[in-house]
Design a protein around this motif. Structure first.
Motif, PDB file in Angstrom:
ATOM      1  N   PRO A  70       0.711  -1.383   0.005  1.00  0.00           N
ATOM      2  CA  PRO A  70      -0.004   0.066  -0.070  1.00  0.00           C
ATOM      3  C   PRO A  70       1.042   1.370  -0.065  1.00  0.00           C
ATOM      4  O   PRO A  70       0.439   2.148  -0.758  1.00  0.00           O
ATOM      5  N   ASN A  71       2.067   1.316   0.539  1.00  0.00           N
ATOM      6  CA  ASN A  71       2.730   2.433   0.714  1.00  0.00           C
ATOM      7  C   ASN A  71       3.845   2.677  -0.341  1.00  0.00           C
ATOM      8  O   ASN A  71       3.657   3.936  -0.949  1.00  0.00           O
ATOM      9  N   ARG A  72       4.311   1.691  -0.691  1.00  0.00           N
ATOM     10  CA  ARG A  72       5.573   1.749  -1.680  1.00  0.00           C
ATOM     11  C   ARG A  72       5.048   1.464  -3.275  1.00  0.00           C
ATOM     12  O   ARG A  72       5.815   1.920  -3.988  1.00  0.00           O
ATOM     13  N   ALA A  73       4.198   0.293  -3.408  1.00  0.00           N
ATOM     14  CA  ALA A  73       3.788   0.087  -4.558  1.00  0.00           C
ATOM     15  C   ALA A  73       2.311   0.036  -4.687  1.00  0.00           C
ATOM     16  O   ALA A  73       1.557  -1.336  -4.835  1.00  0.00           O
ATOM     17  N   PRO A  74       1.629   1.024  -4.774  1.00  0.00           N
ATOM     18  CA  PRO A  74       0.118   1.091  -4.510  1.00  0.00           C
ATOM     19  C   PRO A  74      -0.628   0.252  -5.700  1.00  0.00           C
ATOM     20  O   PRO A  74      -1.668  -0.357  -5.631  1.00  0.00           O
ATOM     21  N   GLY A  75       0.069   0.180  -7.001  1.00  0.00           N
ATOM     22  CA  GLY A  75      -0.718  -0.477  -7.918  1.00  0.00           C
ATOM     23  C   GLY A  75      -0.225  -2.071  -7.896  1.00  0.00           C
ATOM     24  O   GLY A  75      -0.834  -2.641  -8.752  1.00  0.00           O
ATOM     25  N   MET A  76       0.319  -2.440  -6.681  1.00  0.00           N
ATOM     26  CA  MET A  76       0.778  -3.939  -7.059  1.00  0.00           C
ATOM     27  C   MET A  76       0.026  -4.744  -5.786  1.00  0.00           C
ATOM     28  O   MET A  76       0.491  -5.844  -5.556  1.00  0.00           O
ATOM     29  N   GLU A  77      -1.187  -4.319  -5.548  1.00  0.00           N
ATOM     30  CA  GLU A  77      -1.721  -5.038  -4.346  1.00  0.00           C
ATOM     31  C   GLU A  77      -1.924  -6.587  -4.884  1.00  0.00           C
ATOM     32  O   GLU A  77      -2.313  -6.530  -6.247  1.00  0.00           O
ATOM     33  N   LEU A  78      -1.819  -7.386  -4.005  1.00  0.00           N
ATOM     34  CA  LEU A  78      -2.085  -9.048  -4.582  1.00  0.00           C
ATOM     35  C   LEU A  78      -3.409  -9.291  -4.424  1.00  0.00           C
ATOM     36  O   LEU A  78      -4.285  -8.680  -3.644  1.00  0.00           O
ATOM     37  N   PRO A  79      -4.015 -10.223  -5.311  1.00  0.00           N
ATOM     38  CA  PRO A  79      -5.263 -10.733  -5.048  1.00  0.00           C
ATOM     39  C   PRO A  79      -5.555 -11.060  -3.637  1.00  0.00           C
ATOM     40  O   PRO A  79      -4.760 -11.454  -2.928  1.00  0.00           O
ATOM     41  N   GLU A  80      -6.821 -11.026  -3.253  1.00  0.00           N
ATOM     42  CA  GLU A  80      -7.604 -11.501  -1.880  1.00  0.00           C
ATOM     43  C   GLU A  80      -6.724 -12.971  -1.848  1.00  0.00           C
ATOM     44  O   GLU A  80      -6.560 -13.867  -2.577  1.00  0.00           O
ATOM     45  N   PHE A  81      -6.316 -13.214  -0.455  1.00  0.00           N
ATOM     46  CA  PHE A  81      -5.970 -14.545  -0.101  1.00  0.00           C
ATOM     47  C   PHE A  81      -6.160 -15.106   1.098  1.00  0.00           C
ATOM     48  O   PHE A  81      -6.551 -14.588   1.967  1.00  0.00           O
ATOM     49  N   ASN A  82      -6.009 -16.223   0.971  1.00  0.00           N
ATOM     50  CA  ASN A  82      -6.173 -16.964   2.437  1.00  0.00           C
ATOM     51  C   ASN A  82      -4.695 -16.794   3.234  1.00  0.00           C
ATOM     52  O   ASN A  82      -3.804 -16.914   2.425  1.00  0.00           O
ATOM     53  N   GLU A  83      -4.686 -16.416   4.619  1.00  0.00           N
ATOM     54  CA  GLU A  83      -3.518 -15.927   5.213  1.00  0.00           C
ATOM     55  C   GLU A  83      -2.450 -17.160   5.048  1.00  0.00           C
ATOM     56  O   GLU A  83      -1.155 -16.699   5.492  1.00  0.00           O
ATOM     57  N   LEU A  84      -2.603 -18.165   4.440  1.00  0.00           N
ATOM     58  CA  LEU A  84      -1.458 -19.232   4.393  1.00  0.00           C
ATOM     59  C   LEU A  84      -0.488 -19.175   3.100  1.00  0.00           C
ATOM     60  O   LEU A  84       0.285 -20.008   3.061  1.00  0.00           O
ATOM     61  N   GLN A  85      -0.564 -17.956   2.525  1.00  0.00           N
ATOM     62  CA  GLN A  85       0.238 -17.898   1.466  1.00  0.00           C
ATOM     63  C   GLN A  85       1.801 -17.797   2.029  1.00  0.00           C
ATOM     64  O   GLN A  85       1.968 -16.885   2.854  1.00  0.00           O
ATOM     65  N   ASP A  86       2.658 -18.551   1.323  1.00  0.00           N
ATOM     66  CA  ASP A  86       3.862 -18.243   1.801  1.00  0.00           C
ATOM     67  C   ASP A  86       4.738 -17.201   1.148  1.00  0.00           C
ATOM     68  O   ASP A  86       4.354 -16.771  -0.062  1.00  0.00           O
TER      69      ASP A  86
END
Length: 326
Positions: A228-244
């Motif tokens: 959100p702060n450094r690369a606002p265009g790069m948010e990742l898709p919604e995920f389950n917390e288990l992404q490594d």
């Protein structure tokens, strides 16, 4: 941020510094003092800072560790002051927190073998863009009155880690394996490539199964703070917390690869729109000129009046008149 507007993301920093590796690397990498070499990092243990909330409710984000230094415990009080602005009176806050911590250590009877209070290292971590300018000792904030009163001036320094300054310091090498350094470099990345590189390094460093917790803590922080702060265009898709961590790295790599294509696509679309707009403008322009020609043919209005009516300049109207008379 002198008062207490705590960012919701502060919690993800707290999560990172709840891992002994982060604290160890912070001390070994950035506290350039001889005593650090004598610490037994295998004894690092987290101490509850619950006492703090009795007097100062907003201190629950601080992380307190203790580590053996010979026979004694050394307390490392990490003030997680992740603020983007410089707090001029930070030294006073540190003095207050330290007083509270010592009161609590007295209640716990956590004395050294000589019956003294254990040493405490207060660290202020700062991640703002501008360099830190505030006094690093409370003495510097108090007016000096000569004639004996200066003896009673409080004297208490804290260790400032100003991430931006640390990283741009030529003395500092980014080849050392240091997870705290990786955090600082991510926060102050030069560009997307730089960010990916550091993430790749972290993936390498934190491969072991026992590092799962720290990897996860980085994932949470990357999502909540870094992107959100450094690369606002790069948010990742919604995920389950288990992404490594390695998955996050790969996803971002994929995103960055697609960026040039996205820019080109956007350029093409803008070009098409631009073309349509120009086409429209040309049509409008031709329509206006036709109106002006008709008015000229009527022979009643002066060039000034025709210009006024059509929005053309007088010179343009004269030009049309000349074209028509030729």
């Amino acid at each position: 941020m002198a008062s207490h507007p705590h960012h919701p993301h502060d919690h993800s920093y707290k999560l990172l510094f709840s891992h002994p590796e982060m604290v160890r690397d912070l001390l070994t990498g950035f506290v350039k003092e001889a005593w650090v070499e004598q610490l037994d990092f295998s004894t690092l243990e987290k101490v509850s800072g619950s006492y703090i909330t009795e007097d100062l409710r907003d201190r629950e984000d601080d992380v307190i560790w203790r580590v053996r230094w010979g026979d004694d415990w050394l307390y490392v009080y990490l003030l997680l002051e992740f603020q983007s602005s410089v707090d001029r009176f930070m030294a006073v806050r540190v003095m207050t927190y330290l007083g509270l911590l010592y009161q609590d250590l007295i209640r716990q009877e956590a004395f050294t073998p000589n019956g003294k209070l254990p040493p405490v290292l207060p660290i202020v971590l700062y991640n703002g863009e501008k360099r830190w300018t505030a006094a690093q000792n409370v003495a510097d904030l108090v007016e000096q009155v000569p004639g004996g009163l200066e003896r009673y001036r409080p004297n208490l320094a804290y260790l400032l880690l100003d991430e931006g300054a640390v990283i741009s310091d030529p003395e500092w090498s980014d080849h050392m394996r240091n997870v705290a350094a990786a955090l600082f470099r991510l926060e102050h990345n030069r560009d997307e490539q730089d960010m990916l590189e550091v993430l790749g390094t972290l993936v390498e460093w934190l491969k072991a199964p026992e590092q799962t917790g720290l990897r996860r803590a980085f994932v949470v922080w990357i999502r909540r703070v870094l992107l959100p702060n450094r690369a606002p265009g790069m948010e990742l898709p919604e995920f389950n917390e288990l992404q490594d961590l390695h998955e996050v790295h790969d996803m971002l790599a994929e995103r960055i690869k697609q960026w040039p294509e996205r820019w080109e696509e956007k350029g093409r679309q803008e070009g098409r729109q631009e073309g349509r707009k120009e086409g429209r403008q040309e049509g409008e322009q031709r329509g206006i000129e036709k109106t002006a020609r008709n008015l000229i043919k009527l022979g009643v209005l002066s060039d000034e009046q025709i210009a006024e009516a059509t929005g053309l300049t007088v010179a343009e109207v004269e030009g049309l008149r000349e074209e028509d008379t030729q």
